[in-house]
Design a protein around this motif. Structure first.
Motif, PDB file in Angstrom:
ATOM      1  N   LEU A 256       0.821  -1.201   0.000  1.00  0.00           N
ATOM      2  CA  LEU A 256       0.000   0.000   0.000  1.00  0.00           C
ATOM      3  C   LEU A 256       0.861   1.260   0.000  1.00  0.00           C
ATOM      4  CD1 LEU A 256      -3.047   0.638   0.082  1.00  0.00           C
ATOM      5  CD2 LEU A 256      -2.853   0.840   2.554  1.00  0.00           C
ATOM      6  N   GLU A 257       1.962   1.225   0.751  1.00  0.00           N
ATOM      7  CA  GLU A 257       2.871   2.365   0.796  1.00  0.00           C
ATOM      8  C   GLU A 257       3.488   2.627  -0.588  1.00  0.00           C
ATOM      9  OE1 GLU A 257       6.884   3.848   3.219  1.00  0.00           O
ATOM     10  OE2 GLU A 257       6.099   1.813   3.481  1.00  0.00           O
ATOM     11  N   THR A 258       3.859   1.565  -1.287  1.00  0.00           N
ATOM     12  CA  THR A 258       4.419   1.712  -2.632  1.00  0.00           C
ATOM     13  C   THR A 258       3.403   2.339  -3.578  1.00  0.00           C
ATOM     14  OG1 THR A 258       5.790  -0.246  -2.267  1.00  0.00           O
ATOM     15  CG2 THR A 258       5.494   0.463  -4.545  1.00  0.00           C
ATOM     16  N   HIS A 259       2.174   1.869  -3.481  1.00  0.00           N
ATOM     17  CA  HIS A 259       1.122   2.432  -4.323  1.00  0.00           C
ATOM     18  C   HIS A 259       0.923   3.917  -4.026  1.00  0.00           C
ATOM     19  CE1 HIS A 259      -2.756   3.190  -6.133  1.00  0.00           C
ATOM     20  NE2 HIS A 259      -3.234   3.514  -4.941  1.00  0.00           N
ATOM     21  N   ARG A 260       0.903   4.269  -2.732  1.00  0.00           N
ATOM     22  CA  ARG A 260       0.730   5.670  -2.357  1.00  0.00           C
ATOM     23  C   ARG A 260       1.883   6.528  -2.882  1.00  0.00           C
ATOM     24  NH1 ARG A 260      -3.807   4.464  -0.766  1.00  0.00           N
ATOM     25  NH2 ARG A 260      -4.603   4.407   1.360  1.00  0.00           N
ATOM     26  N   TYR A 261       3.090   6.017  -2.804  1.00  0.00           N
ATOM     27  CA  TYR A 261       4.268   6.767  -3.250  1.00  0.00           C
ATOM     28  C   TYR A 261       4.200   7.017  -4.756  1.00  0.00           C
ATOM     29  CZ  TYR A 261       9.179   7.990  -3.931  1.00  0.00           C
ATOM     30  OH  TYR A 261      10.339   8.641  -4.267  1.00  0.00           O
ATOM     31  N   ILE A 262       3.870   5.972  -5.518  1.00  0.00           N
ATOM     32  CA  ILE A 262       3.775   6.109  -6.979  1.00  0.00           C
ATOM     33  C   ILE A 262       2.686   7.107  -7.345  1.00  0.00           C
ATOM     34  CG2 ILE A 262       3.206   4.874  -9.112  1.00  0.00           C
ATOM     35  CD1 ILE A 262       4.491   2.382  -7.842  1.00  0.00           C
ATOM     36  N   GLU A 263       1.546   7.015  -6.637  1.00  0.00           N
ATOM     37  CA  GLU A 263       0.430   7.931  -6.902  1.00  0.00           C
ATOM     38  C   GLU A 263       0.814   9.369  -6.581  1.00  0.00           C
ATOM     39  OE1 GLU A 263      -3.374   8.939  -8.181  1.00  0.00           O
ATOM     40  OE2 GLU A 263      -2.277   7.045  -8.354  1.00  0.00           O
ATOM     41  N   GLU A 264       1.556   9.570  -5.507  1.00  0.00           N
ATOM     42  CA  GLU A 264       1.992  10.907  -5.112  1.00  0.00           C
ATOM     43  C   GLU A 264       2.938  11.503  -6.152  1.00  0.00           C
ATOM     44  OE1 GLU A 264       4.699  12.774  -1.533  1.00  0.00           O
ATOM     45  OE2 GLU A 264       3.448  11.026  -1.075  1.00  0.00           O
ATOM     46  N   LYS A 265       3.863  10.687  -6.639  1.00  0.00           N
ATOM     47  CA  LYS A 265       4.813  11.156  -7.663  1.00  0.00           C
ATOM     48  C   LYS A 265       4.078  11.503  -8.955  1.00  0.00           C
ATOM     49  CE  LYS A 265       8.750  10.973  -5.540  1.00  0.00           C
ATOM     50  NZ  LYS A 265       9.541  12.213  -5.360  1.00  0.00           N
ATOM     51  N   ARG A 266       3.131  10.677  -9.316  1.00  0.00           N
ATOM     52  CA  ARG A 266       2.372  10.926 -10.549  1.00  0.00           C
ATOM     53  C   ARG A 266       1.564  12.226 -10.436  1.00  0.00           C
ATOM     54  NH1 ARG A 266      -2.509  10.526 -12.301  1.00  0.00           N
ATOM     55  NH2 ARG A 266      -3.286   9.654 -10.352  1.00  0.00           N
ATOM     56  N   ARG A 267       0.977  12.447  -9.255  1.00  0.00           N
ATOM     57  CA  ARG A 267       0.203  13.667  -9.050  1.00  0.00           C
ATOM     58  C   ARG A 267       1.098  14.899  -9.085  1.00  0.00           C
ATOM     59  NH1 ARG A 267      -1.850  12.364  -4.461  1.00  0.00           N
ATOM     60  NH2 ARG A 267      -3.529  11.064  -5.260  1.00  0.00           N
ATOM     61  N   ALA A 268       2.304  14.773  -8.523  1.00  0.00           N
ATOM     62  CA  ALA A 268       3.247  15.900  -8.540  1.00  0.00           C
ATOM     63  C   ALA A 268       3.663  16.248  -9.966  1.00  0.00           C
ATOM     64  CB  ALA A 268       4.479  15.555  -7.697  1.00  0.00           C
ATOM     65  N   LYS A 269       3.903  15.212 -10.784  1.00  0.00           N
ATOM     66  CA  LYS A 269       4.260  15.462 -12.186  1.00  0.00           C
ATOM     67  C   LYS A 269       3.116  16.134 -12.933  1.00  0.00           C
ATOM     68  CE  LYS A 269       7.711  11.826 -12.924  1.00  0.00           C
ATOM     69  NZ  LYS A 269       8.022  10.569 -13.661  1.00  0.00           N
ATOM     70  N   ASP A 270       1.900  15.695 -12.648  1.00  0.00           N
ATOM     71  CA  ASP A 270       0.737  16.305 -13.300  1.00  0.00           C
ATOM     72  C   ASP A 270       0.594  17.769 -12.902  1.00  0.00           C
ATOM     73  OD1 ASP A 270       0.184  13.921 -14.512  1.00  0.00           O
ATOM     74  OD2 ASP A 270      -1.412  13.327 -13.119  1.00  0.00           O
ATOM     75  N   ASN A 271       0.853  18.069 -11.627  1.00  0.00           N
ATOM     76  CA  ASN A 271       0.759  19.453 -11.163  1.00  0.00           C
ATOM     77  C   ASN A 271       1.807  20.335 -11.828  1.00  0.00           C
ATOM     78  OD1 ASN A 271      -1.339  18.770  -9.473  1.00  0.00           O
ATOM     79  ND2 ASN A 271      -0.051  18.477  -7.674  1.00  0.00           N
ATOM     80  N   VAL A 272       3.026  19.789 -11.958  1.00  0.00           N
ATOM     81  CA  VAL A 272       4.096  20.548 -12.624  1.00  0.00           C
ATOM     82  C   VAL A 272       3.734  20.807 -14.075  1.00  0.00           C
ATOM     83  CG1 VAL A 272       6.497  20.412 -13.419  1.00  0.00           C
ATOM     84  CG2 VAL A 272       5.928  19.749 -11.078  1.00  0.00           C
ATOM     85  N   ARG A 273       3.191  19.775 -14.720  1.00  0.00           N
ATOM     86  CA  ARG A 273       2.804  19.916 -16.126  1.00  0.00           C
ATOM     87  C   ARG A 273       1.697  20.967 -16.290  1.00  0.00           C
ATOM     88  NH1 ARG A 273       1.515  14.928 -16.887  1.00  0.00           N
ATOM     89  NH2 ARG A 273       3.633  14.189 -17.201  1.00  0.00           N
TER      90      ARG A 273
END
Length: 461
Positions: A256-273
């Motif tokens: 679950l922690e791995t999933h949360r980390y990947i989701e957080e990184k993906r959201r950060a990239k989307d925000n930057v974009r």
């Protein structure tokens, strides 16, 4: 957490015309579902349910699916078998690669009398000594366990050693549950440390990024976004390296922690974009002085022709052949033309003023090009033959000879040559004695009244 939503179920029910009440099979795999709910209310007729490769920690809200025959919950975070007693028609249960360590929980499957196949491979309980013997002896209705057929001799042997095997399984189960309790504490500690570290980094970042005076703020912004971006990228790379290289046990918490980390990184990239899109300066189409500029952001070939014969200007814009027409937005103004191609502007100043209301835009069926036809505002007056309004009496004889009908063409009717009947004298006056109804002879009745002195008006007659 993500749960089963009605929109998700309807989208996955395309084969059933998006109707969920009569759905018999549905696949909800790889949807990052963290809670299993609603299906027992929405889809009572389900026979096959695929839920593999999600983050479901518990089997729940499926007990009312009386017609369910196959349930696949492989690659989830399930730790015990439960809440399946109501699935009366269950024939196949796939629990591959979960975290089931409480092997005694399979006793709840005794009530599923039609269960023939069970998959537990990849679970911690499969490493217990006597695992297969215990399952075979507990579930008499099983035909296959982990894709391997259960022989009659194997079942007899398992039943003979059942008390001893059951005692061993209970001991190993207790040891595993103690281990799981320690893993949960460790996961909670690591998560808390990570949260605290992240909070400290944000506090320090806010402290550094807030200069005291406006002059310092301007200097800070003028340092250059390039250096900040490079530092941020380096920090992210270092954080990624630490996260993926740190050894952690394979547990529901770490998954679950791995999933949360990947989701957080993906959201950060989307925000930057998204922020980069917002920061992008808009295209200058009209200057501050009001001058319209020629712009070709999509970099398309075009041709502008002056069709003098039809008094119009024609633009041929080479848009992409297979591009949908809905991605084109044409705006014709009297002095310029603007076309948005997938949001990118193409603007052209016209050599002459045109009529926007009469303009038309079409796609060529052969090339796919956009053809815009714009009629000019100035209309060209063509020379026409002048026809004399009056005819002289001296030319009447000549005109009479030239006409094919042989009649004189005159602007006004000649009353001497054309006679019209008198409409007022169409009905001739004559006596109508004894003809037609009495009401057509009013004059005669009046005379009778006058001539008869002893006339008596009797209402009964």
């Amino acid at each position: 957490f993500l749960s089963v939503t009605e929109d998700l179920v309807r989208r996955r029910a395309e084969h059933n015309n998006c109707e969920i009440f009569s759905l018999e099979e549905i696949s909800l795999h790889q949807q990052e579902i963290e809670k299993l709910e609603h299906l027992d209310k929405w889809c009572r007729d389900l026979k096959i349910l695929y839920l593999q490769n999600n983050l479901i920690p518990k089997i729940e809200n499926v007990g009312k699916l009386k017609k369910l025959e196959y349930l696949n919950v492989a690659l989830n975070n399930i730790e015990r078998i439960e809440n399946l007693e109501g699935c009366e028609e269950l024939k196949k249960l796939d629990l591959t690669a979960n975290f089931i360590g409480e092997l005694s929980s399979i006793e709840s499957l005794k009530y599923n009398i039609h269960l023939k196949e069970l998959f537990l491979v990849g679970n911690p309980c499969t490493e217990f000594e006597g695992y297969r013997q215990f399952v075979v002896a507990t579930l008499h209705q099983l035909k296959y366990l982990d894709s391997k057929e259960i022989e009659r001799s194997e079942r007899i042997k398992a039943l003979q050693n059942y008390p001893e095997v059951k005692w061993k399984i209970r001991e190993q189960e207790q040891a595993y549950l103690l281990k799981r309790a320690r893993e949960k504490e460790e996961a909670h500690r690591r998560m808390q440390e990570r949260k605290d570290k992240k909070q400290n980094e944000m506090d320090s970042k806010l402290g550094c990024d807030s200069p005291d005076s406006p002059h310092e703020k301007e200097n800070h912004q003028a340092k250059g976004d390039g250096e900040q971006e490079a530092c941020r990228t380096a920090e992210n790379d270092e954080e990624d390296r630490r996260f993926w290289e740190e050894p952690t046990p394979y547990t529901p918490e770490s998954r679950l922690e791995t999933h949360r980390y990947i989701e957080e990184k993906r959201r950060a990239k989307d925000n930057v974009r998204e922020s980069k899109k917002r920061e992008k300066p808009p295209w200058t189409l009209v200057t501050a002085e009001g001058k319209v500029l020629n712009v070709n952001v999509p970099k398309l070939h075009f041709s502008l022709e002056d069709d003098e014969e039809n008094n119009q200007i024609v633009l041929d814009l080479a848009v992409y052949r297979h591009m949908d027409t809905s991605l084109l937005d044409v705006d014709v103004q009297p002095t310029y033309l603007r076309v948005l191609v997938k949001g990118k502007p193409f603007q052209l100043v016209l050599p002459e003023e045109v009529k926007p209301d009469s303009s038309s835009a079409k796609r060529s069926q052969t090339t796919g090009h956009l053809v815009v036809t714009m009629p000019k505002a100035k209309e060209i007056t063509l020379a026409k033959q002048k026809v004399s309004a009056s005819i002289k009496h001296s030319d009447c004889n000549t005109l009479q000879k030239n006409t094919r009908s042989g009649q004189v063409e005159m602007l006004e009717a000649d009353p001497s040559k054309y006679s019209f009947p008198d409409v007022t004298k169409i009905i001739q006056e004559k006596e109508r004695t004894g003809q037609g109804p009495i009401k057509l002879q009013p004059q005669k009745v009046t005379e009778a009244k006058k001539s008869c002195v002893d006339f008596e008006n009797n209402e009964d007659v």
